[in-house]
Design a protein around this motif. Structure first.
Motif, PDB file in Angstrom:
ATOM      1  N   SER A 138      62.864 128.295  89.536  1.00 32.19           N
ATOM      2  CA  SER A 138      63.292 129.297  90.503  1.00 32.19           C
ATOM      3  C   SER A 138      63.096 128.820  91.933  1.00 32.19           C
ATOM      4  O   SER A 138      63.841 129.210  92.835  1.00 32.19           O
ATOM      5  CB  SER A 138      62.529 130.607  90.273  1.00 32.19           C
ATOM      6  OG  SER A 138      61.128 130.394  90.322  1.00 32.19           O
ATOM      7  N   ASN A 139      62.109 127.950  92.161  1.00 35.03           N
ATOM      8  CA  ASN A 139      61.854 127.488  93.527  1.00 35.03           C
ATOM      9  C   ASN A 139      62.691 126.271  93.919  1.00 35.03           C
ATOM     10  O   ASN A 139      62.657 125.853  95.076  1.00 35.03           O
ATOM     11  CB  ASN A 139      60.376 127.164  93.711  1.00 35.03           C
ATOM     12  CG  ASN A 139      59.914 126.023  92.824  1.00 35.03           C
ATOM     13  OD1 ASN A 139      59.981 126.130  91.604  1.00 35.03           O
ATOM     14  ND2 ASN A 139      59.454 124.931  93.412  1.00 35.03           N
ATOM     15  N   MET A 182      66.003 128.761  95.230  1.00 32.80           N
ATOM     16  CA  MET A 182      66.792 129.529  94.249  1.00 32.80           C
ATOM     17  C   MET A 182      68.248 129.076  94.134  1.00 32.80           C
ATOM     18  O   MET A 182      68.950 129.516  93.220  1.00 32.80           O
ATOM     19  CB  MET A 182      66.766 131.041  94.528  1.00 32.80           C
ATOM     20  CG  MET A 182      65.426 131.694  94.351  1.00 32.80           C
ATOM     21  SD  MET A 182      65.597 133.505  94.332  1.00 32.80           S
ATOM     22  CE  MET A 182      63.888 133.989  94.563  1.00 32.80           C
ATOM     23  N   GLU A 194      69.232 127.563  90.590  1.00 33.72           N
ATOM     24  CA  GLU A 194      69.452 128.543  89.522  1.00 33.72           C
ATOM     25  C   GLU A 194      70.751 129.314  89.745  1.00 33.72           C
ATOM     26  O   GLU A 194      71.496 129.574  88.796  1.00 33.72           O
ATOM     27  CB  GLU A 194      68.277 129.526  89.456  1.00 33.72           C
ATOM     28  CG  GLU A 194      67.041 128.980  88.779  1.00 33.72           C
ATOM     29  CD  GLU A 194      66.018 130.052  88.491  1.00 33.72           C
ATOM     30  OE1 GLU A 194      65.178 129.832  87.597  1.00 33.72           O
ATOM     31  OE2 GLU A 194      66.042 131.117  89.151  1.00 33.72           O
ATOM     32  N   SER A 236      63.983 126.634  82.667  1.00 35.56           N
ATOM     33  CA  SER A 236      63.547 126.923  84.023  1.00 35.56           C
ATOM     34  C   SER A 236      62.029 127.060  84.026  1.00 35.56           C
ATOM     35  O   SER A 236      61.383 126.905  82.993  1.00 35.56           O
ATOM     36  CB  SER A 236      64.232 128.169  84.589  1.00 35.56           C
ATOM     37  OG  SER A 236      64.104 128.190  86.005  1.00 35.56           O
ATOM     38  N   ALA A 283      58.292 128.724  86.276  1.00 31.72           N
ATOM     39  CA  ALA A 283      57.702 129.632  87.263  1.00 31.72           C
ATOM     40  C   ALA A 283      56.255 129.239  87.498  1.00 31.72           C
ATOM     41  O   ALA A 283      55.568 128.754  86.601  1.00 31.72           O
ATOM     42  CB  ALA A 283      57.789 131.079  86.792  1.00 31.72           C
ATOM     43  N   ALA A 303      58.817 131.334  94.786  1.00 38.25           N
ATOM     44  CA  ALA A 303      60.240 131.073  94.990  1.00 38.25           C
ATOM     45  C   ALA A 303      60.732 131.898  96.172  1.00 38.25           C
ATOM     46  O   ALA A 303      60.508 133.108  96.230  1.00 38.25           O
ATOM     47  CB  ALA A 303      61.016 131.437  93.725  1.00 38.25           C
ATOM     48  N   ASP A 310      64.029 133.084  98.436  1.00 38.94           N
ATOM     49  CA  ASP A 310      65.479 133.209  98.424  1.00 38.94           C
ATOM     50  C   ASP A 310      66.018 132.654  99.739  1.00 38.94           C
ATOM     51  O   ASP A 310      65.661 133.131 100.817  1.00 38.94           O
ATOM     52  CB  ASP A 310      65.852 134.682  98.251  1.00 38.94           C
ATOM     53  CG  ASP A 310      67.351 134.903  98.190  1.00 38.94           C
ATOM     54  OD1 ASP A 310      68.096 133.934  98.400  1.00 38.94           O
ATOM     55  OD2 ASP A 310      67.764 136.044  97.938  1.00 38.94           O
ATOM     56  N   GLN A 361      59.137 136.517  88.010  1.00 35.04           N
ATOM     57  CA  GLN A 361      59.920 135.315  88.267  1.00 35.04           C
ATOM     58  C   GLN A 361      60.903 135.040  87.126  1.00 35.04           C
ATOM     59  O   GLN A 361      62.021 134.574  87.360  1.00 35.04           O
ATOM     60  CB  GLN A 361      58.989 134.115  88.470  1.00 35.04           C
ATOM     61  CG  GLN A 361      58.094 134.224  89.685  1.00 35.04           C
ATOM     62  CD  GLN A 361      58.868 134.319  90.985  1.00 35.04           C
ATOM     63  OE1 GLN A 361      59.444 133.347  91.462  1.00 35.04           O
ATOM     64  NE2 GLN A 361      58.889 135.515  91.583  1.00 35.04           N
ATOM     65  N   LEU A 399      63.853 137.146  87.752  1.00 41.38           N
ATOM     66  CA  LEU A 399      64.669 136.526  88.792  1.00 41.38           C
ATOM     67  C   LEU A 399      65.512 135.396  88.217  1.00 41.38           C
ATOM     68  O   LEU A 399      66.703 135.276  88.515  1.00 41.38           O
ATOM     69  CB  LEU A 399      63.777 135.972  89.907  1.00 41.38           C
ATOM     70  CG  LEU A 399      63.305 136.937  90.984  1.00 41.38           C
ATOM     71  CD1 LEU A 399      62.398 136.208  91.956  1.00 41.38           C
ATOM     72  CD2 LEU A 399      64.481 137.552  91.713  1.00 41.38           C
ATOM     73  N   SER A 400      64.892 134.548  87.410  1.00 43.37           N
ATOM     74  CA  SER A 400      65.606 133.409  86.826  1.00 43.37           C
ATOM     75  C   SER A 400      66.734 133.884  85.914  1.00 43.37           C
ATOM     76  O   SER A 400      67.839 133.330  85.941  1.00 43.37           O
ATOM     77  CB  SER A 400      64.634 132.511  86.048  1.00 43.37           C
ATOM     78  OG  SER A 400      63.705 131.893  86.915  1.00 43.37           O
ATOM     79  N   ASN A 411      69.391 135.185  88.283  1.00 40.47           N
ATOM     80  CA  ASN A 411      70.036 134.099  89.027  1.00 40.47           C
ATOM     81  C   ASN A 411      71.041 133.347  88.159  1.00 40.47           C
ATOM     82  O   ASN A 411      72.134 132.995  88.606  1.00 40.47           O
ATOM     83  CB  ASN A 411      68.991 133.120  89.558  1.00 40.47           C
ATOM     84  CG  ASN A 411      68.204 133.661  90.727  1.00 40.47           C
ATOM     85  OD1 ASN A 411      68.606 134.632  91.372  1.00 40.47           O
ATOM     86  ND2 ASN A 411      67.075 133.035  91.015  1.00 40.47           N
TER      87      ASN A 411
END
Length: 435
Positions: A146-147, A151, A154, A179, A181, A185, A187, A228, A231-232, A235
């Protein structure tokens, strides 16, 4: 100087001040952070305008109805191998031992990584082209975090996968998407004071306590890791991520007592088992830079057998801890040569230990971020005569890694199609384990 330039410079300096650890009273390993894009963002160098603080990193509760369903399966990955088989040398496809509800997966000896490159639309387009071409040439492992590129990596995977599926290049059950975490991360579209960002997004929402946020960049709080993951998934537009890694937990050992870090890893594993049960990930693992390959006397050493026992205690024999990741190439060769891991009372290198413990190994830094693509040690180059006299140094370095016994997939950061063409040319040649 324009307002956007001033804002970027201001925030870059603030993030650097935050993440150097001085204001938080903690430090993190600079080498680990640098190698894996840890959010200590001297790397915030965006060419695109940002937007105000949004919900992108806030607790996620969005509908998953638009996500691509399914995950990599035994049947799907075997079908991918069958499609590529005529253009692949013996040994290019290997078995990633997952067993259980997931089943063993057939994966390519090479995978494409997405860590390197600035935050820009042009680099996104390059990666999208290179991922698409990689899938066509016989790669079915995609690695991200994610980082990575704040982002953007991803997010571009979330664009390229549905296009590749629509074009008939790949089916969802044929490709293994990974991925990670652990690192904070950010944005790339945000424009916010870092202290406000962390307080509002993570501390006040109780995703982590301030003392759990190490070095201004790393956290293993179960709530944070679950956030996270959401988020992944969002994304990348995936209902299920095939392999989700706890990212460089050894980062915390420079600032936190070992017993605390191991306890946090155990809590993270419990969170991952819950996410597997919910169908959000198919399996999980731990991705490291130093942890599994350095000697036990090194402060950043992580004991693999002990950590695996946590998964067994929590998930039983059907636990989903199946994969580890560590760097490996002809320069960083400790995973094959350094007896760093005790297993049943005997010390052995990571690759041997993983085999004895029933874990698969994916390696990173195959050409050491491009440093092995020229002026390669002649002894290494001479180990791959099967590639022919015209082989490039990059191809010889790749062949060295993927023919090392115990490695399932060697990851390559390839953002340009020309590098994909050069590197994937080795797929046509045999990849039998070296003796």
């Amino acid at each position: 100087m324009g307002l956007q330039t001033i804002l970027r410079a201001r925030n870059s300096l603030r993030w650097l001040s935050l993440c150097d650890g001085r204001k938080l009273g903690v430090t993190a390993s600079a080498s680990v952070v640098e190698q894996h894009g840890g959010f200590c963002p001297t790397s915030i160098n965006n060419s695109e305008p940002r937007r105000a603080l949004s919900s992108m990193a806030a607790p996620v509760a969005s509908s998953s109805s638009h996500y691509i369903t399914g995950h990599a399966t035994t049947e799907g990955t075997a079908n991918f191998a069958k499609k590529i088989d005529a253009n692949a040398g013996a040994g290019h496809f290997r078995t990633l031992r997952a067993g259980g509800a997931v089943g063993d997966l057939i994966v390519s000896s090479l995978g494409i990584g997405t860590y390197m490159g600035p935050d820009s639309d042009s680099v996104d387009r390059e990666y999208m082209e290179s991922i698409t071409r990689s899938l066509s040439l016989g790669i079915n492992v995609i690695d991200c975090a994610s980082n990575y590129r704040n982002m953007r990596s991803e997010l571009l995977i979330g664009q390229v996968l549905p296009m590749a599926i629509k074009q008939g290049i790949i089916n969802r059950n044929e490709v293994v998407v990974c991925s990670k975490a652990g690192y904070l991360a950010f944005d790339y579209r945000e424009d916010i004071d870092p202290y406000t960002y962390i307080d509002e997004t993570y501390i006040k929402t109780e995703l982590f306590k301030r003392e759990e946020f190490v070095g201004g960049c790393h956290c293993l709080s179960p709530a944070y890791l679950k956030n996270q993951l959401e988020l992944s998934r969002r994304n990348m537009g995936l209902e299920t991520i095939d392999i989700y890694f706890i990212h460089n937990p050894e980062t915390q050992l420079s600032a936190v007592p070992r017993s605390t870090v191991l306890s946090r890893i155990k809590g993270a594993i419990a969170a991952m088992e819950e996410c597997c049960a919910e169908g959000k990930i198919a399996m999980y693992g731990i991705a490291t830079w130093n942890g599994f390959r350095v000697n036990a006397s090194n402060k950043q050493h992580l004991p693999l057998e002990e950590i695996l026992s946590y998964a067994k205690d929590i998930g039983g024999e059907n636990h989903r801890f199946k994969v580890v990741q560590a760097p490996y190439n002809s320069f960083l060769h400790q995973a094959a040569t350094e007896p760093s891991q005790p297993v049943r009372g005997r010390r052995m290198p990571l690759l041997h230990a993983a085999h004895h413990l029933g874990l698969s190994v994916i390696t990173s830094a195959t050409i050491n971020q491009g440093n092995l693509s020229k002026n390669l040690n002649p002894d290494v180059r001479n180990k791959s005569p099967e590639l022919g006299e015209q082989r490039t140094d990059a191809q010889a370095a790749i062949q060295f890694a993927r023919t090392t016994p115990g490695i399932v997939t060697s990851l390559l950061g390839m953002r340009k199609v020309m590098h994909v063409e050069e590197n994937c040319a080795v797929i046509r040649y045999p990849a039998h384990p070296r003796t």
